[in-house]
Design an enzyme around this catalytic site. Structure first.
Site, mmCIF file in Angstrom:
data_model
loop_
_atom_site.group_PDB
_atom_site.id
_atom_site.type_symbol
_atom_site.label_atom_id
_atom_site.label_comp_id
_atom_site.label_asym_id
_atom_site.label_seq_id
_atom_site.Cartn_x
_atom_site.Cartn_y
_atom_site.Cartn_z
ATOM 1 N NE ARG A 1 43.816 148.641 120.568
ATOM 2 C CZ ARG A 1 43.025 147.577 120.694
ATOM 3 N NH1 ARG A 1 42.476 147.295 121.858
ATOM 4 N NH2 ARG A 1 42.801 146.786 119.661
ATOM 5 C CG ASP B 1 38.208 138.164 117.537
ATOM 6 O OD1 ASP B 1 37.768 137.053 117.883
ATOM 7 O OD2 ASP B 1 37.690 139.237 117.895
ATOM 8 C CG ASN B 2 39.300 139.822 121.475
ATOM 9 O OD1 ASN B 2 39.406 140.682 120.606
ATOM 10 N ND2 ASN B 2 38.150 139.525 122.054
ATOM 11 C CG ASP C 1 40.710 143.797 121.478
ATOM 12 O OD1 ASP C 1 40.696 145.012 121.236
ATOM 13 O OD2 ASP C 1 40.980 142.944 120.613
ATOM 14 N N GLY D 1 36.235 146.808 112.904
ATOM 15 C CA GLY D 1 34.914 147.350 112.646
ATOM 16 C C GLY D 1 34.676 148.718 113.244
ATOM 17 N NE ARG D 2 34.486 148.940 119.449
ATOM 18 C CZ ARG D 2 34.345 149.257 120.721
ATOM 19 N NH1 ARG D 2 33.827 150.414 121.052
ATOM 20 N NH2 ARG D 2 34.733 148.432 121.673
ATOM 21 N N GLY E 1 37.586 141.772 111.328
ATOM 22 C CA GLY E 1 38.289 142.992 110.935
ATOM 23 C C GLY E 1 38.017 144.150 111.873
#
Length: 462
Positions: free
Chosen positions: A168, A240-241, A250, A84-85, A82
């Site tokens: 972004r 996840d990327n 990413d 996270g930042r 998820g």
């Protein structure tokens, strides 16, 4: 900040995200605003734009969330990752369509685990510079809208560092890992809603999971071929990327090759070379196989779905080979065929044999100075004669082979100077990288690094 917000993801089932406002920062100060991109998105900023781009103010109409996703990280399954930042402020609808507006470094979320949810100058300025450079090279990517200093100190392994936030934009932030998250939970409702969202955002011609997968596989193959054509190494091609729309997302430990080494790696966490330059096509196909697996719950007949999806994923190789051949044929000014393939292979083998600079060699084909890079190789004279006999469109090569890329040593020097309070190198590099196919008048930006400048490792910065 004025924008035409239309937040379709926030209208999906609630288990797909958490409501999350950015955590305000101490003293937002603008580092750079991409005014041209703001115009493309139909966004209007006032002088107080740093407050919006740091998350201290929320634009009317935004609907901030943190997205749920999972992923395979270096082949190991992590069921819950998820944002996270990162906080997705929402989606704006402008002249070029619908785009996500996301803040990275926006503070802790429900997905932060033990992280602080913040970012420092290094990863923020790296992503800003390189994502915009990729866009200028014509490679599908997320874009950078703004970077803001937070006035806060961030603690990392290197010690205390100045904090920053990047804003972004993207055609979406839907990852292979997003589909995996709901498939792993047998949440067919969310999975189906996600499929409809992904189709609406990326492949409107698709009507089924099968057609969506076919489109995603094809776009991923085209993207990786384009990466290979500029010597780009992503560094963390975890699921996840991996973006289902076929865009680069990413930019943690990413890098561009200097000397051509087919199995080159830079990422400090890629100790086994899983995501080396030459492995990227295979790993992209592997990621697409994980997407196919995640989509299986949406098929009426699982066995038939496995057969169909397997065939689609196995088609990745043929699509990639065709795209790769087209990319490199253009780079040497010829049309794809068996003779051209042999010339491409021969050129790359010579470059690898002597460790020639990837970008400088291809640019030298355009300027007629390739002999200065490869002339000492015993196969060069024969290769060059065969290439000339093939009739390359040499006049077009300067529009295909860039004169400038964001070289690792320059990026690291830029970060070091920015941390020390000097943004001049960042702005100079940023200006030059906007026109990568024009002749660059700053020799330092073109040249390969000296032995003392070579960067051997890059880091995530999280």
């Amino acid at each position: 900040m004025l924008a035409n917000w239309d937040n379709s993801y926030a209208a999906l089932p609630p288990q797909m995200f958490t409501r999350q406002s950015p955590v305000a920062v101490a003293a937002p100060q603008g580092l750079i605003l991409n005014s041209e991109h703001a115009d493309e998105l139909g966004i209007i900023f006032d002088d107080d734009w740093p407050a919006f781009m740091a998350g201290n103010q929320i634009s009317q109409g935004a609907d901030p969330i943190a997205q749920a996703y999972a992923g395979h990280q270096f082949g190991h399954w992590n069921p819950q990752l998820g944002d996270g930042r990162a906080v997705l402020l929402g989606e704006v609808f402008g002249p070029q369509g619908r785009f996500d507006i996301q803040l990275k470094g926006a503070g802790r979320t429900a997905w932060s685990r033990n992280g602080d949810g913040r970012a420092w100058y290094g990863p923020v300025l790296r992503e800003y510079l390189i994502s915009e450079a990729m866009h200028a090279l014509g490679i599908p990517t997320t874009r950078a809208l703004a970077a803001v200093a937070t006035g806060e100190t961030i603690l990392r392994e290197q010690g205390p560092l100045p904090g920053a936030v990047i804003c972004r934009t993207a055609s979406s932030h839907i990852r292979v890992g997003t589909f995996q998250y709901f498939a792993a939970r047998d949440d067919t409702l969310a999975l189906e809603a996600l499929l409809h969202q992904a189709i609406a955002r990326h492949y409107r011609e698709a009507q089924t999971a099968e057609q969506f997968l076919s489109a995603a596989v094809a776009e991923q193959a085209r993207l990786i071929a384009q990466w290979m054509g500029v010597g780009f190494i992503h560094g963390v091609m975890n699921t996840d990327n991996s973006h289902v729309g076929g865009i680069t997302i990413d930019y943690g430990p990413c890098a561009f090759m200097d000397d051509f080494v087919p199995m080159k790696t830079f990422s400090s966490i890629d100790r086994q070379g899983r995501y080396a330059y030459g492995n990227q096509p295979n790993l992209a196909a592997w990621n697409m196989a994980q997407l196919a697996t995640a989509l299986l719950p949406l098929t009426e007949d699982r066995d038939a779905g496995i057969t169909c999806f397997t065939e689609i994923v196995q088609g990745f190789g043929d699509i990639f080979d065709s795209e790769y051949a087209a990319v490199f044929a253009r780079k040497i000014g010829l049309t794809p065929n068996q003779e051209t393939d042999a010339l491409i292979d021969g050129l790359l083998k010579m470059m690898a044999n002597i460790g020639a600079d990837f970008t400088l060699c291809f640019r030298a084909l355009a300027t007629g100075k390739i002999h200065t890079h490869l002339g000492t190789h015993p196969d060069f004279a024969n290769w060059h004669a065969n290439w000339q006999a093939a009739g390359p469109a040499q006049g077009e090569l300067e529009q295909v082979n860039p004169s400038i890329i964001p070289r690792n040593h320059l990026v690291e020097a830029m970060i070091a100077e920015a941390v020390a309070g000097d943004m001049q190198l960042f702005h100079a590099l940023h200006r030059a990288l906007k026109t990568p196919f024009l002749r660059c008048d700053t020799p330092r930006f073109i040249a390969a690094p000296s032995p003392q400048e070579i960067v051997k490792q890059t880091f995530c910065g999280t």
